[in-house]
Scaffold this motif. Structure first.
Motif, PDB file in Angstrom:
ATOM      1  N   GLU A  16      50.901  47.497  44.636  1.00  0.00           N
ATOM      2  CA  GLU A  16      51.780  47.043  43.517  1.00  0.00           C
ATOM      3  C   GLU A  16      52.722  45.642  43.922  1.00  0.00           C
ATOM      4  OE1 GLU A  16      53.941  49.984  41.652  1.00  0.00           O
ATOM      5  OE2 GLU A  16      52.117  51.433  41.354  1.00  0.00           O
ATOM      6  N   LEU A  19      50.592  42.768  44.769  1.00  0.00           N
ATOM      7  CA  LEU A  19      49.959  42.176  43.636  1.00  0.00           C
ATOM      8  C   LEU A  19      51.133  41.152  42.891  1.00  0.00           C
ATOM      9  CD1 LEU A  19      47.711  44.898  42.303  1.00  0.00           C
ATOM     10  CD2 LEU A  19      47.281  43.166  43.515  1.00  0.00           C
ATOM     11  N   LYS A  23      50.440  37.577  42.390  1.00  0.00           N
ATOM     12  CA  LYS A  23      50.507  36.796  40.672  1.00  0.00           C
ATOM     13  C   LYS A  23      51.321  35.579  40.833  1.00  0.00           C
ATOM     14  CE  LYS A  23      49.192  41.483  38.704  1.00  0.00           C
ATOM     15  NZ  LYS A  23      49.881  42.150  37.977  1.00  0.00           N
ATOM     16  N   TYR A  29      42.688  37.353  43.549  1.00  0.00           N
ATOM     17  CA  TYR A  29      42.478  38.612  44.109  1.00  0.00           C
ATOM     18  C   TYR A  29      41.843  39.378  43.476  1.00  0.00           C
ATOM     19  CZ  TYR A  29      45.947  40.360  40.775  1.00  0.00           C
ATOM     20  OH  TYR A  29      46.477  40.834  39.614  1.00  0.00           O
ATOM     21  N   PHE A  31      41.298  43.791  43.190  1.00  0.00           N
ATOM     22  CA  PHE A  31      41.651  45.080  43.735  1.00  0.00           C
ATOM     23  C   PHE A  31      40.723  46.287  43.496  1.00  0.00           C
ATOM     24  CE2 PHE A  31      45.362  48.332  43.078  1.00  0.00           C
ATOM     25  CZ  PHE A  31      45.045  49.150  43.963  1.00  0.00           C
ATOM     26  N   THR A 317      51.412  39.074  52.740  1.00  0.00           N
ATOM     27  CA  THR A 317      50.595  38.469  51.728  1.00  0.00           C
ATOM     28  C   THR A 317      50.405  36.969  52.086  1.00  0.00           C
ATOM     29  OG1 THR A 317      52.686  38.027  50.365  1.00  0.00           O
ATOM     30  CG2 THR A 317      51.405  39.574  49.705  1.00  0.00           C
TER      31      THR A 317
END
Length: 325
Positions: A16, A19, A23, A29, A31, A317
């Motif tokens: 979470e 992501l 974003k 991406y 998932f 990331t």
């Protein structure tokens, strides 16, 4: 820019956080939630003498990806598969799980891209006894350890050290028939626990000499970056033996590893060809560093929550995105 493939389960709070950042960066991406696969997914892999290709579609969101579009994979956590039919017999379910795993990883193993980390390297790095032996080869001190289901050996080990602990080697969470979880903590062993020979013979267990602690360390490695948190586990009686008590807020702070220890940590992880791992250490009252274990898919969210200066998820990331350029 290629796509980041993230593989975990649908309630993984580590994902979470990732992501949210992906974003913000407007990154591509996909998932893959293993606990909804293949129920909510469609997978097709084609192989012939001249070519091979594979596509993956989320049948709910209609997001589709060709595996050739993937530049980085974050293999975060495993999970049980789920199916359109939920009333299969146990033998049929076992067959379905085996076939599903073969189908999925037959496709994923064709990926020639950056992995954090590749399943073959994750599996090679997970065995606790091997980890301890390898750690000594890189200059680390380790606790005296016995893995055994021989009652005589276990009792003799206890007599030699007088104070030992039992430690789980695999997942410390056990689920009952009602899908309720029970955590198996590191436990101080007393003589009464060693009386039942049948219990000791049941399965091989891991026992270690108890090491006096000043504090503990969690060393998270991403590529060549090292993030170290000091865990003051001795500040509370309920975390003296096992600091993973979620009912107690353990004081944590950023910590600077000695360069020699940091270099050895990096060498150890690279010897497994891992791009991510989390290592646990004890620091004794005399200032000695004692290696406990290597966690190739170890948790980091609880560390970053308590020590926000450690930008672990941002580093993670960014590492994935760099591989997609």
């Amino acid at each position: 820019m290629k796509t980041v493939l993230i593989i975990s389960h649908c309630e993984d709070y580590h994902v979470e956080k990732a992501l949210h950042l992906l974003k913000q960066k407007k990154a591509n991406y996909f998932f893959l939630t293993l606990d909804e696969f293949p129920k909510n997914y469609s997978l097709s892999q084609s192989i012939n003498n001249n070519s091979a290709s594979a596509t993956l579609e989320n049948t709910l969101t209609k997001q589709t990806i060709k595996l050739s579009e993937i530049g980085a994979v974050w293999l975060r956590k495993s999970a049980n598969f789920s199916y359109l039919s939920n009333d299969m017999e146990e033998s049929t379910n076992t067959f379905a799980n085996n076939e599903t795993e073969h189908a999925l990883f037959s496709a994923l193993y064709t990926l020639d891209c950056f992995w954090m980390s590749h399943p073959k390297f994750l599996r090679a790095a997970m065995w606790k006894g091997e980890q301890l032996k390898r750690a000594t080869e890189f200059g680390f001190n380790i606790p005296d350890t016995l893995i055994s289901n021989n009652p005589c050996e276990i009792r003799a080990f206890y007599m030699r050290h007088s104070k030992i602990v039992f430690k789980v080697m695999s997942d410390p969470i056990i689920y009952n028939d009602a899908d309720q979880s029970l955590g198996v903590a590191t436990t101080l062993v007393d003589s009464d626990m060693l009386e039942n020979a049948e219990s000791l013979r049941l399965i091989p267990n891991q026992f270690q000499a108890y090491i006096e602690k000043a504090y503990e360390l969690r060393v998270t490695i991403i590529g060549n970056e090292v993030f170290t948190a000091k865990i003051d586990s001795q500040a509370h009686p309920e975390t003296k033996i096992d600091c993973r008590n979620l009912n107690v807020r353990v004081p944590m702070s950023i910590y600077e590893l000695p360069k020699k220890i940091e270099a050895a940590c990096l060498k150890l992880i690279k010897s497994y060809s891992l791009n991510y791992s989390a290592l646990d250490f004890i620091v004794t009252p005399k200032g000695e560093y004692v290696f406990l274990e290597n966690n190739p898919c170890g948790q980091f969210h609880y560390i970053e929550e308590n020590v926000p200066e450690l930008k672990i998820i941002e580093s993670l990331t960014n590492t994935l995105l760099r591989a997609c350029i």
